[in-house]
Design an enzyme around this catalytic site. Structure first.
Site, PDB file in Angstrom:
ATOM      1  N   GLY A 122       1.868   2.201  -5.389  1.00 42.62           N
ATOM      2  CA  GLY A 122       2.846   2.875  -6.459  1.00 42.62           C
ATOM      3  C   GLY A 122       3.636   2.074  -6.975  1.00 42.62           C
ATOM      4  O   GLY A 122       4.057   1.937  -8.045  1.00 42.62           O
ATOM      5  N   CYS A 151      12.226   4.142   2.847  1.00 40.86           N
ATOM      6  CA  CYS A 151      11.957   5.690   2.559  1.00 40.86           C
ATOM      7  C   CYS A 151      12.855   6.394   3.789  1.00 40.86           C
ATOM      8  O   CYS A 151      12.286   7.204   4.306  1.00 40.86           O
ATOM      9  CB  CYS A 151      10.581   6.119   2.461  1.00 40.86           C
ATOM     10  SG  CYS A 151       9.624   5.819   3.685  1.00 40.86           S
ATOM     11  N   ASP A 208       9.319  -3.300   0.424  1.00 38.42           N
ATOM     12  CA  ASP A 208       9.322  -1.860   0.748  1.00 38.42           C
ATOM     13  C   ASP A 208       8.857  -1.796   2.074  1.00 38.42           C
ATOM     14  O   ASP A 208       7.677  -1.180   2.497  1.00 38.42           O
ATOM     15  CB  ASP A 208       8.376  -0.828  -0.330  1.00 38.42           C
ATOM     16  CG  ASP A 208       8.553   0.492  -0.100  1.00 38.42           C
ATOM     17  OD1 ASP A 208       9.576   0.894  -0.050  1.00 38.42           O
ATOM     18  OD2 ASP A 208       7.644   1.195  -0.234  1.00 38.42           O
ATOM     19  N   ALA A 219       0.827  -1.236   0.015  1.00 45.23           N
ATOM     20  CA  ALA A 219      -0.040  -0.057  -0.025  1.00 45.23           C
ATOM     21  C   ALA A 219       0.802   1.288  -0.039  1.00 45.23           C
ATOM     22  O   ALA A 219       1.980   1.201   0.536  1.00 45.23           O
ATOM     23  CB  ALA A 219      -0.999   0.022   1.228  1.00 45.23           C
TER      24      ALA A 219
END
Length: 474
Positions: free
Chosen positions: A122, A238, A185, A119
């Site tokens: 992307g 990130c 991710d 989620a």
């Protein structure tokens, strides 16, 4: 190094002193605290599968053929093209996942790809855009609320070779060797979001970093088992600290014998390599690139083996949420182009279409994981009525020729997206496909003087604004 253009300054955000001290220890991160005081740039990815294209004079993202920058942030919600899946708003740094997917599938063979922490979608979309024909994608999200947004974004994109699950990513260990590529991710301390989200600043602490690193390793332990020998793990965060980044890559190498793979990502404009250790990594640093913070590394599981079939576990089997069978339902097969298996079930008595080649694998995944969506939602069955689903209008394989169509102007398109009843002059009675800009937007049931809107409540836009013209993105 390619310098990013100057961004407009905003009121100074007070960064934690310990964070500033931490990043100052690495020359590659020089200037990062100052860069985090600027406004992030806006970028979008176009959907080539629906005929959208980047204009020749667009300000392109260097590592993504489908990505470009916008001069400002328009009211995306009020642009029907967004809801039609013609583009997706995505940070430029994250678009590098398409390049990774291209490089890992350069031989053109279909793959099974797992996006374990997907989620809002992307990076799944980035992979879907370039995976070879015959590939399948399983997108997983632990948080059920975020999983709903994941389903919506993937539905808009229009691909049907997707299965969405919601659960602990570590549970994929129950599917040993089932995937050629696993992308993680990972949930992280979010330092790369500090210039976009105040909470990323307020929640930061060294303790949070340690907690996130432990969570990341728990996820990696589980998904590593789901990766076939010879398969690839794509690990990204990130965040900027080495505990969650280079140290976790080193842990994978030491714990599992993972092999570091150099895809040349650190040679991209403005992108730098690892700031610690010898493994191949790429860092996207605000101020050096026109995007948010991103760390990414690719590793290979030792050995070489064909992808395994997803197993059936012994003992009492979990009841499948849907059974893939061509004869499972009397579905309107002519609504889609291609070879599909149809599945039915769920609380809303929905009918879904799954590519025939993907159906057995998705059914096996459903035996081990909680599946919340697979393939394309085609219809809901209400008594004797079979009503086209909202998602069908956005399917890349929609057979437009079987539906009467009516073109909507901009105010009507917004009214439909709000779920309002509208008038469709000249349209025949019954189910019609409403288009905007010549492309499918939604289905409606025309009664003559008015048309009942078939956009589900959960997908309606809330804004009551109706600008004179649509925002111009494409």
């Amino acid at each position: 190094m390619t310098s990013a253009p100057s961004s407009p300054e905003k009121p100074e955000r007070r960064l934690p002193a310990a964070f500033v001290e931490m990043v100052s220890a690495y020359p590659a991160l020089a200037g990062l605290p100052e860069a985090l005081q600027t406004e992030p740039e806006v970028s979008v990815r176009v959907n080539g599968a629906k005929g959208a294209a980047v204009s020749v004079d667009a300000d392109r993202v260097p590592w993504c053929d489908e990505g470009f920058y916008l001069a400002d942030r328009p009211a995306f919600t009020l642009d029907p093209a967004l809801h039609q899946g013609l583009y997706y708003v995505q940070d430029a740094s994250s678009m590098v996942m398409s390049l990774v997917a291209k490089k890992l599938t350069s031989d053109g063979r279909p793959v099974r790809w797992l996006d374990a922490c997907a989620a809002p979608g992307g990076k799944s979309i980035a992979a879907l855009s370039v995976l070879p024909a015959g590939s399948v994608l399983v997108s997983n999200e632990f948080d059920r609320r975020r999983a709903g947004a994941l389903v919506e974004n993937l539905e808009r994109w229009g691909a049907s070779n997707v299965c969405v699950t919601s659960g602990d990513a570590a549970a994929f260990s129950r599917l040993p060797g089932a995937f050629d590529v696993v992308a993680v991710d990972a949930p992280c301390s979010g330092e790369g979001m500090m210039r976009k989200e105040e909470v990323a600043v307020s929640q930061w602490s060294p303790r949070l970093i340690e907690q996130c690193a432990e969570t990341q390793r728990n996820i990696l332990r589980g998904v590593w088992q789901a990766l076939r020998p010879g398969g690839f793990l794509v690990y990204s965060t990130c965040t900027f600290n080495t505990t969650e980044d280079e140290d976790n890559v080193a842990w994978l190498i030491n714990e599992f014998g993972a092999e570091s793979i150099d895809l040349g990502l650190s040679d991209l404009p403005g992108v730098c390599g690892a700031v610690k250790g010898t493994a191949s990594c790429a860092r996207f640093i605000p101020g050096r690139v026109r995007g948010e913070g991103l760390f990414i590394a690719v590793l290979r599981r030792p050995g070489d083996a064909a992808v395994a079939d997803a197993p059936s576990r012994g003992g009492k089997k979990k009841r499948d949420s849907a059974t893939a069978s061509r004869s499972a339902v009397s579905a309107p097969k002519e609504w889609l182009k291609g070879d599909y298996a149809f599945v039915s079930g769920g609380e809303e008595n929905s009918v879904r279409a799954v590519p025939a080649y993907a159906a057995p694998f998705f059914a096996a995944v459903a035996r081990e994981m909680h599946v919340i969506a697979m393939g394309t939602e085609v219809a809901t069955v209400k008594g004797r009525d079979v009503i086209p689903a909202f998602a069908l209008a956005h399917a890349n394989d929609l057979n437009v020729s079987v539906f009467p169509t009516v073109e909507a102007d901009y105010p009507t398109a917004l009214a439909i997206l709000r779920g309002e009843a509208v008038a469709l002059p000249g349209a025949p009675r019954g189910i019609v496909l409403v288009t905007y800009g010549g492309r499918p937007l939604a289905f409606a049931k025309n009664l003559g003087s008015r048309a009942n809107n078939l956009v589900p409540a959960r997908r309606r836009i809330l804004s009551r604004l109706t600008p004179e013209v649509s925002p111009k993105v494409l």
